[in-house]
Write an enzyme that holds these catalytic residues in place. Structure first.
Site, PDB file in Angstrom:
ATOM      1  N   THR A  42       0.845  -1.198   0.000  1.00 21.53           N
ATOM      2  CA  THR A  42       0.000   0.000   0.000  1.00 21.53           C
ATOM      3  C   THR A  42       0.880   1.249   0.000  1.00 21.53           C
ATOM      4  O   THR A  42       1.841   1.332   0.764  1.00 21.53           O
ATOM      5  CB  THR A  42      -0.896  -0.004   1.252  1.00 21.53           C
ATOM      6  N   LYS A  46       0.932   2.163  -6.989  1.00 20.53           N
ATOM      7  CA  LYS A  46       0.271   1.322  -8.002  1.00 20.53           C
ATOM      8  C   LYS A  46      -0.923   2.030  -8.655  1.00 20.53           C
ATOM      9  O   LYS A  46      -1.022   2.109  -9.883  1.00 20.53           O
ATOM     10  CB  LYS A  46      -0.238   0.009  -7.371  1.00 20.53           C
ATOM     11  N   SER A  47      -1.820   2.543  -7.816  1.00 15.80           N
ATOM     12  CA  SER A  47      -3.032   3.185  -8.358  1.00 15.80           C
ATOM     13  C   SER A  47      -2.678   4.437  -9.146  1.00 15.80           C
ATOM     14  O   SER A  47      -3.284   4.728 -10.180  1.00 15.80           O
ATOM     15  CB  SER A  47      -3.998   3.535  -7.227  1.00 15.80           C
ATOM     16  N   GLU A 161      -7.236  -3.312  -8.583  1.00 17.06           N
ATOM     17  CA  GLU A 161      -7.794  -4.225  -7.565  1.00 17.06           C
ATOM     18  C   GLU A 161      -9.171  -4.758  -7.990  1.00 17.06           C
ATOM     19  O   GLU A 161     -10.166  -4.569  -7.278  1.00 17.06           O
ATOM     20  CB  GLU A 161      -7.948  -3.492  -6.223  1.00 17.06           C
TER      21      GLU A 161
END
Lengths: 288, 266
Positions: A42, A46-47, A161
């Site tokens: 986290t 990535k996002s 995700e």
């Protein structure tokens, strides 16, 4: 012909006290029909990487091109985390047709595409098309939201995700979708923490840690050397850990370690411990 | 996360303004608001603007962030200036400059509009300074404390404070959610910056509908979660009761009379 990300960097709230770097010098390429899994803890970026890749955020440095042209919003289909929270139209079909209509597709053609997309996500057209998107279960709503992106027929898709919060059937649907996209020639980037599920089904893997790529290569290379996960401060996925454990049981059981691991990993395992182990006690899980 | 919330967001710090008692900050803002509306001259406005500038400086809050909070008000501010500056009776108004027939420009009205706009800006900046330097819990505690006398009138002070605290807490979350939906709809081909006023307004429907549906769902879940943890709103106590220090009293005793002087005499 590829989705090309070249040396991009991105900083949120640049020039303010809230600024923080999210990406540093990231490069990757996705070819049509290929899939890439992005793994990272986290906050590793990535996002943000997906949003920049989809043309929703402009990188501070570097560039993103889609088949040679600078990427624009709408050219790369993006499935956000929990995309069902974006449904808004009165009917499911209206919601799915929303994207194609925005692209300038004529009304009839857009609704035709919407029906195709609804079928593609495994929902019965006649049963669902006139219903309100707010009457659906979580899994169904996710399928409708994904159908909304599929109806735009993007050459590349990025999925953030996609299995988060889904039950077994929902997860199986996402896995089938990935295979379906690849066979249709769509280039795919998936971000997921469900490494066990996606690793055997993708071509390439990127490990992200603290805004940077710490490793990238073929999925089979990573399966063959699962200790690479530690570079991204990630634990080894359960199945690969299982494979390693099997390799440590030399001389105790009779089975083909590589074959079992290959079965467990969906046929993609190539790096398991070599050779047969001599039988002493029978099958896996037998009494000591 | 990415999204910056220009209003209602706490920016942590250790400055005098950050550590000042929240009740004092609310009191000073009320006094400042009195001065802002009771005064009528440009000198008072300049003085109050200078006070605000110093306040942001002392709090180490970049003015750029504060200015972003004014952006949503730009329509109201421009409208205020134009409504005062333009006239349809240029011929009969003193000092009006006729542009087309009876339509004209009033320099005096322009200054009046500018004055009112500046007043709105300072009001927003003052309240923003409080939220930038006070966390939601301290602010809710301060309001509860200030409203305590109303309990005698059976006003549900604790419930109001909780609602206020939750509302403040969810401003950044809601903004983040809105940003996410905007991005998702952008990815579906929505162009938010194209077309006329009506078209631009209509493209927000795909954002507002899911946003409100999500907000109601979240509110429902939050209410259930609070009930599950036995929230009744009655007899709640605090781990740390806010205490007024000498410097807080000094600040209050200086700010209130000063505001009265500015409001009454300038």
């Amino acid at each position: 012909m590829s989705l090309l990300v070249e040396s991009i960097s991105y900083e949120y709230a640049k020039g303010t006290t809230l600024s923080h770097r999210a990406l540093e010098d990231i490069s990757l390429a996705v070819q049509p029909g290929e899939s890439t899994l992005v793994i990272g803890s986290t906050g590793s970026g990535k996002s943000t990487l997906l949003r920049v890749t989809a043309g929703l955020l402009k990188p501070d440095k570097g560039s993103v091109t889609c088949d040679g042209a600078p990427v624009e919003a709408g050219k790369v289909g993006m499935v956000f985390q929990q995309p069902e929270s974006q449904l808004f139209a009165e009917t499911i079909l209206g919601d799915i047709a929303f994207g194609p209509l925005n692209l300038g597709i004529p009304h009839d053609k857009a609704y035709e595409r919407a029906e195709d997309a609804l079928m593609r996500v495994g929902l019965d057209v006649e049963e669902f098309k006139g219903r309100s998107p707010f009457s659906l279960s979580g899994g169904q709503a996710r399928r409708v939201a994904i159908a909304g992106i599929l109806a735009m027929q993007p050459p590349y898709m990025v999925l953030d995700e996609p299995t988060a919060g889904l039950d077994g059937a929902g997860r199986a649907f996402i896995e089938r979708l990935l295979v379906d996209l690849r066979s249709n020639g769509t280039g795919v980037i998936v971000v997921s923490h469900d490494v066990d599920e996606f690793l055997p089904k993708v071509d390439h893997v990127i490990l992200l840690a603290e805004r940077r790529i710490v490793w990238k290569g073929l999925a089979r290379e990573l399966i063959g050397n699962p200790y690479l996960f530690s570079r991204a401060n990630l634990p080894m996925p359960d199945l690969l850990a299982f494979q390693e454990d099997l390799g440590c049981m030399k001389g105790s059981y009779s089975f083909d370690v590589e074959a079992v691991a290959a079965w467990a990993l969906g046929g993609y395992c190539v790096g398991g411990p070599a050779g047969h182990i001599h039988a002493e006690h029978g099958m896996v899980g037998g009494e000591d | 996360m990415a999204f910056q919330v220009p209003f209602g967001q706490y920016l942590p710090g250790t400055t005098f303004i950050h550590t000042c008692d929240a009740r004092v900050k609310i009191g000073v803002v009320i006094a400042f608001t009195f001065a802002l509306f009771a005064s009528s001259g440009w000198w008072a406005m300049a003085l109050l603007a200078a006070v605000m500038w110093l306040g942001y400086g002392f709090a180490h809050v970049p003015f750029k962030i504060a200015a972003k909070g004014l952006k949503p008000l730009s329509f109201i501010l421009i409208f205020t200036v134009l409504a005062n500056a333009l006239t349809f009776s240029a011929g009969s108004s003193d000092g009006a400059i006729a542009l087309f027939g009876n339509f004209g420009f009033k320099p005096e009205g322009f200054l009046t509009g500018l004055y009112y706009s500046l007043r709105i800006c300072l009001l927003v900046l003052a309240t923003s300074l409080v939220t930038f330097t006070t966390n939601a819990v301290a602010l809710a505690d301060a309001l509860t404390s200030l409203m305590r006398p109303l309990r005698a009138l059976h006003v549900p002070v604790d419930d109001i404070a909780t609602m206020f605290s939750i509302a403040l807490r969810f401003i950044p979350t809601t903004a983040e959610e809105a940003e996410k939906i905007v991005m998702a709809q952008t990815a579906r081909g929505v162009k938010f910056n194209e077309g006329g006023l009506l078209k631009r307004a209509r493209v927000w429907v795909p954002v507002l509908v899911p946003l409100f549906v999500g907000l109601f769902r979240r509110a429902d879940e939050l209410a259930c979660a609070m009930e599950a943890r036995c929230y009744t709103g009655i007899g709640r106590t605090r781990l740390h009761e806010p205490v007024m220090l000498m410097r807080d009293w000094v600040t209050l005793c200086l700010a209130v009379p000063l505001s009265v002087v500015i409001g009454v005499f300038l």
